[in-house]
Design an enzyme around this catalytic site. Structure first.
Site: not given
Ligand code: PEP
Ligand code: MG
Length: 553
Positions: A453, A294, A188, A429
């Site tokens: 992109d 991703r 703890h 993109e």
């Protein structure tokens, strides 16, 4: 300079003097007592007093560290009601004719030993709690006051071990960090350190009483403490520490506030992540959700094609931890610069224009279905958005959605639950997607502009080729035009539009994006707070280029 190493609980830095925290040695009378009756009363009074103290500690811990961390003190208070434990102490008083403090120490130690010998690490860690409560009872019986142990100056506290009741009694304004020789990451003390966000190092065996009063740097990132550090170390770690403090201040200022401009326009600020390991950063930077997970990193981090179960576990962890925040998971964007051997992808002359992302998924259906099934199974654990990358046509979106529907049907037949509120979106993109945004918007709930992109394909500039830097213009008007077209097309069809490429974090474009009508910006976790501050300093009623009225740097 001396260096102590251990296990870091909180990755932060503390700089200051060391204070050795040592509970005073006390002697317990081991002699027998002639009359056990007054000792029974003394034990009973001390037990009640400590129980009341635990209640006060509970309330204090709720205020400073939250309900979960405070629960331990409720557990302590309940422990003092345990008949077996109290009977054990009272039997020692009555049968052995011992003092209340002797019996309390003995009785609590016996129970602690029993916990320590259990196989389960949870119960082993509870042994320290029993000792902690026992010590409080003994200290109460002996009339000991431990309040001066911490001293009066801000310091890095170094101790053999710190019991939860000791940790919570500490004056936080004087506490720079904690180092203990003992302790487990389950204890703890560690839990409290985490919830207080204090740098802490446990299992540091080099600790010495001679360190008392010496200057030190506790470096949680490198799991060590430097005692009498060199000037170089002081300089470099002070800089890092100041960055932490600036971020704390910003977090404090923005926590719980909406991302609303001065004139009242609110947008979402989400974070981009690569896997479950980044979830802590989403929380630490107070992002409202994840705009781009991703998922290909789950593939890149795996030596073989990850199974449906492996993927399910990764997605579930992220969704469950962040619920009810929206988490947009992009389906696998393997190919081009991101390849793995087990996919057996051919070498190509133009990989960025090649066989990648949705093109692989739509032609390797089993591979795609494994991911979609994992995503659908995980959907019930949080708030999921599924996003398809590298889309150039309505046909691709329809095919992807049809495969998703097939997976949904399969899971329904298997009796596996799937959420019914999953949002479906695409990355915009490619110039093709931006130009056909009106068609595509009819198919989905949201668009997310992949400006990395989009810039590469619009400007025909390979994003990997450093030689092309001089030709690259990250604010190219063609790209900005495509962004505006995409936002307008999305809104015409009730589709929200975000930006998840690097441009989203470019503070010089925040005003532009707000004027364009963007609904969401998803950026790397570190950029979340500066971006939120920028948004809140903008007044869109001011002329273009002059909307920034606060100090947003
Ligand atoms: C993008 O292209 O802008 C994007 C966010 O995706 P990635 O950088 O992963 O290609
Ligand atoms: Mg991309």
């Amino acid at each position: 300079m001396q260096v102590g190493t251990g296990v870091s609980i909180v990755n932060r830095i503390a700089i200051g003097k060391i204070r050795i925290y040592k509970t005073p040695e006390y002697k317990i009378n081991e002699e027998t007592v002639p009359d056990p009756i007054p000792e029974l009363k003394r034990y009973e009074d001390a037990r009640k007093k400590v129980q009341d103290q635990q209640q006060v500690l509970y309330e204090r811990a709720v205020a400073s560290a939250g309900e979960d961390s405070a629960a331990i003190f409720q557990f302590h208070a309940d422990m003092l009601d345990d008949d077996d434990l109290n009977d054990a102490v009272k039997t020692i008083i009555v049968e052995q004719h011992r003092s209340a403090e002797y019996a309390a120490r003995q009785g609590f130690n016996n129970v602690a030993q029993m916990f320590k010998e259990m196989d389960d690490p949870y119960f082993q860690a509870r042994s320290a709690d029993v000792i902690d409560v026992g010590n409080s009872v003994v200290e109460c019986l002996l009339g000991l006051d431990t309040s001066s142990l911490q001293g009066t100056e801000p310091a890095i506290l170094v101790a053999e071990d710190l019991a939860p009741s000791e940790t919570v009694k500490l004056d936080k304004s004087l506490l720079l960090g904690m180092v203990t020789v003992e302790g487990s990451s389950n204890s703890h003390t560690a839990i409290l350190a985490r919830s207080m966000n204090l740098p802490a190092l446990i299992q540091c065996k080099q600790v010495s009483d001679d360190w008392d009063g010496h200057m030190a740097i506790l470096d949680g990132y490198n799991s060590c403490i430097y005692v009498d550090p060199t000037q170089d170390l002081i300089d470099s770690l002070t800089k890092k520490h100041e960055q932490e403090l600036a971020k704390d201040a910003l977090l404090q200022e923005l926590k719980g506030k909406t991302n609303t401009t001065i004139d009242g326009k609110t947008i979402k600020v989400y974070a981009n992540i690569g896997g479950p390991q980044d979830v802590g950063n989403v929380q630490a930077n107070d992002a409202e959700g994840v705009g781009l997970f991703r998922s290909e990193f789950v593939y890149l981090n795996s030596k073989s094609d990850p199974s449906e179960e492996e993927q399910f576990q990764a997605y579930k962890r992220v969704l469950e931890t962040l619920a009810p925040k929206l988490v947009v998971i992009r389906t696998c964007d393997i190919g081009a610069d991101k390849t793995v051997d087990y996919m057996n992808l051919d070498k190509e002359a133009n990989p960025a224009l090649g066989y990648r992302a949705i093109r692989i998924c739509l032609t390797r259906k089993d591979f795609f279905k494994r991911q979609l099934r994992a995503l659908l199974r995980a959907s019930v654990y949080g708030n999921l958005g599924i996003m398809f990358p590298m889309i150039i046509s309505r046909r691709e979106v329809r095919e992807a959605k049809e495969i998703l529907a097939e997976c949904r049907r399969e899971l329904a037949n298997e009796g596996t639950p799937v959420a019914d509120n999953i949002q479906i979106g695409i990355m915009v993109e490619t110039p093709a997607a931006a130009l056909c945004a009106d068609d595509l918007a009819e198919e989905v709930d949201f668009f997310s502009l992949g400006t990395n992109d989009l810039t590469q394909y619009t400007c025909a500039i390979d994003r990997q080729n450093a030689k092309l830097e001089p030709f690259s213009d990250t604010h190219h008007p063609a790209v900005l035009k495509e962004i505006q077209m995409t936002i307008d097309a999305g809104h015409r069809h009730n589709c929200w539009v975000g930006i998840c490429g690097e441009l989203g974090a470019d503070l010089t474009l925040t005003e532009t994006f707000l004027r364009m009508g963007v609904d969401e910006l998803s950026v790397n976790p570190k950029s979340v707070l500066p971006l939120r501050k920028r948004i809140r300093s903008i007044d869109l009623t001011k002329p273009v280029g002059q909307a920034n009225v606060g100090d947003a740097e």
